[in-house]
Design an enzyme around this catalytic site. Structure first.
Site, PDB file in Angstrom:
ATOM      1  CG  ASP A 124     -40.151 124.144 -56.328  1.00 57.62           C
ATOM      2  OD1 ASP A 124     -39.747 124.112 -55.161  1.00 57.62           O
ATOM      3  OD2 ASP A 124     -41.163 124.769 -56.681  1.00 57.62           O
ATOM      4  CG  ASN A 156     -32.925 129.305 -52.416  1.00 56.93           C
ATOM      5  OD1 ASN A 156     -32.502 128.595 -53.336  1.00 56.93           O
ATOM      6  ND2 ASN A 156     -34.220 129.535 -52.256  1.00 56.93           N
ATOM      7  CD  GLU A 170     -41.476 125.792 -76.931  1.00 57.96           C
ATOM      8  OE1 GLU A 170     -42.567 125.593 -76.353  1.00 57.96           O
ATOM      9  OE2 GLU A 170     -41.349 126.575 -77.890  1.00 57.96           O
TER      10      GLU A 170
HETATM   11  C1  FPP Z   1     -36.433 123.888 -53.855  1.00 59.55           C
HETATM   12  O1  FPP Z   1     -37.280 123.031 -53.130  1.00 59.55           O
HETATM   13  C2  FPP Z   1     -35.091 123.350 -53.811  1.00 59.55           C
HETATM   14  C3  FPP Z   1     -33.984 124.003 -53.349  1.00 59.55           C
HETATM   15  C4  FPP Z   1     -34.034 125.381 -52.825  1.00 59.55           C
HETATM   16  C5  FPP Z   1     -32.681 123.342 -53.298  1.00 59.55           C
HETATM   17  C6  FPP Z   1     -32.336 122.471 -54.469  1.00 59.55           C
HETATM   18  C7  FPP Z   1     -31.245 121.587 -54.040  1.00 59.55           C
HETATM   19  C8  FPP Z   1     -31.110 120.280 -54.322  1.00 59.55           C
HETATM   20  C9  FPP Z   1     -31.977 119.546 -55.236  1.00 59.55           C
HETATM   21  C10 FPP Z   1     -30.053 119.453 -53.721  1.00 59.55           C
HETATM   22  C11 FPP Z   1     -28.673 119.926 -53.705  1.00 59.55           C
HETATM   23  C12 FPP Z   1     -28.081 120.351 -55.000  1.00 59.55           C
HETATM   24  C13 FPP Z   1     -26.840 120.059 -55.370  1.00 59.55           C
HETATM   25  C14 FPP Z   1     -26.242 120.740 -56.535  1.00 59.55           C
HETATM   26  C15 FPP Z   1     -26.059 119.037 -54.693  1.00 59.55           C
HETATM   27  P1  FPP Z   1     -38.039 123.592 -51.848  1.00 59.55           P
HETATM   28  O2  FPP Z   1     -37.210 123.312 -50.655  1.00 59.55           O
HETATM   29  O3  FPP Z   1     -38.372 125.017 -52.038  1.00 59.55           O
HETATM   30  O4  FPP Z   1     -39.310 122.697 -51.849  1.00 59.55           O
HETATM   31  P2  FPP Z   1     -40.774 123.131 -51.367  1.00 59.55           P
HETATM   32  O5  FPP Z   1     -41.235 124.201 -52.322  1.00 59.55           O
HETATM   33  O6  FPP Z   1     -41.563 121.866 -51.494  1.00 59.55           O
HETATM   34  O7  FPP Z   1     -40.642 123.625 -49.947  1.00 59.55           O
END
Ligand code: FPP
Length: 255
Positions: free
Chosen positions: A26, A74, A213
């Site tokens: 995140d 998402n 944990e």
């Molecule tokens: C949450 O951060 C993150 C996600 C919804 C996507 C996670 C994806 C990746 C790390 C990259 C791609 C993964 C693979 C497997 C190649 P957010 O966008 O909600 O961050 P914020 O809370 O700061 O807005």
């Protein structure tokens, strides 16, 4: 020799390493905003960091690493962002599979994979097929994953078996439910890490996390490197996991 990634970090052998680790990746959006970059740049940096995490976890001796890549919720993000995430995901396995292979990392997917668009589903199936014989660590990508949807799926599977007479209601116990989760052979996470300052599970591994944990930090996901991982493992090493019982010390004292 470190083949995977650029850094060669020293492993602290005193640390107790979780066999099964979950990570909620995140903070990509906030990371990008701080740099006045588009959110997609944050996701790209997050994907790069996932590669680094795999290398570090493999070197530490983690056996199962489950990362939350895309949740069932998402899809409600703007279409542009969802499209970019899907593109990044395809690219990740195209671009990095040879490095994952060198590191001995098997890739598996957990989630409602059957409902994904064809192109993405094929990338998942192909990634799993290609890596099936790799032994060092399993990378489990929770993709189109929701803990509640996983439970609904398990309830449906069990109900169908009860209906057909294969099972009776009395056969339903915790073990049977665990056996009906998406990947029943993957051990429940010993530790779940959530960077970015949030302190919730957000529908991640709801059944499996009963005794996990939890470790959180303010660091945003793209910045979550070897040092933070080591801090999490150091802290985990000190935890007294009682599973609802008493600590070893209290048992010995007859308390
Ligand atoms: C949450 O951060 C993150 C996600 C919804 C996507 C996670 C994806 C990746 C790390 C990259 C791609 C993964 C693979 C497997 C190649 P957010 O966008 O909600 O961050 P914020 O809370 O700061 O807005």
């Amino acid at each position: 020799m470190a083949i995977f990634g650029s850094k060669n970090n020293e492993i602290d052998s005193e640390i107790k390493v979780p066999v099964s680790l979950g990570v909620i990746m995140d903070g990509n959006g906030r990371w990008a905003k701080k740099r006045m970059l588009p959110r997609s740049a944050g996701h790209r940096a997050g994907a790069e960091n996932l590669k680094e995490l795999c290398r570090n976890c493999g070197n530490y001796g983690v056996k199962y690493l489950t990362v939350y890549a895309f949740s069932t919720e998402n899809w409600s993000r703007p279409k542009d962002e969802v499209d970019q995430l899907m593109k990044l995901f395809v690219e990740f396995f195209d671009r990095y599979d040879s490095e994952l292979e060198q590191e001995g990392i098997r890739v598996r997917f957990s989630g409602d994979i059957a409902s994904l668009p064809d192109e993405i589903r094929k990338v998942c199936e192909e990634g799993e097929r290609r890596s099936v014989n790799r032994k060092k660590m399993q990378l489990i990508v929770a993709f189109n994953y929701g803990g509640r949807r996983e439970l609904v799926n398990a309830v449906k599977n069990i109900s169908a078996k009860v209906k057909s007479g294969e099972l009776s209601v009395d056969d339903i116990d915790e073990n049977l439910i665990s056996q009906n989760m998406y990947l029943p052979d993957v051990p429940d996470p010993d530790l779940i890490i959530r960077p970015s300052g949030e302190k919730r599970l957000s529908n991640f591994l709801l059944w499996e996390s009963a005794y996990s944990e939890l470790w959180t930090s303010d660091c945003l996901w793209p910045d979550f490197g070897f040092e933070e991982l080591t801090n999490a493992f150091r802290d985990y090493s000190k935890r007294d996991r009682r599973y609802g019982g008493l600590s070893k010390e209290s048992n010995e004292k007859g308390k």
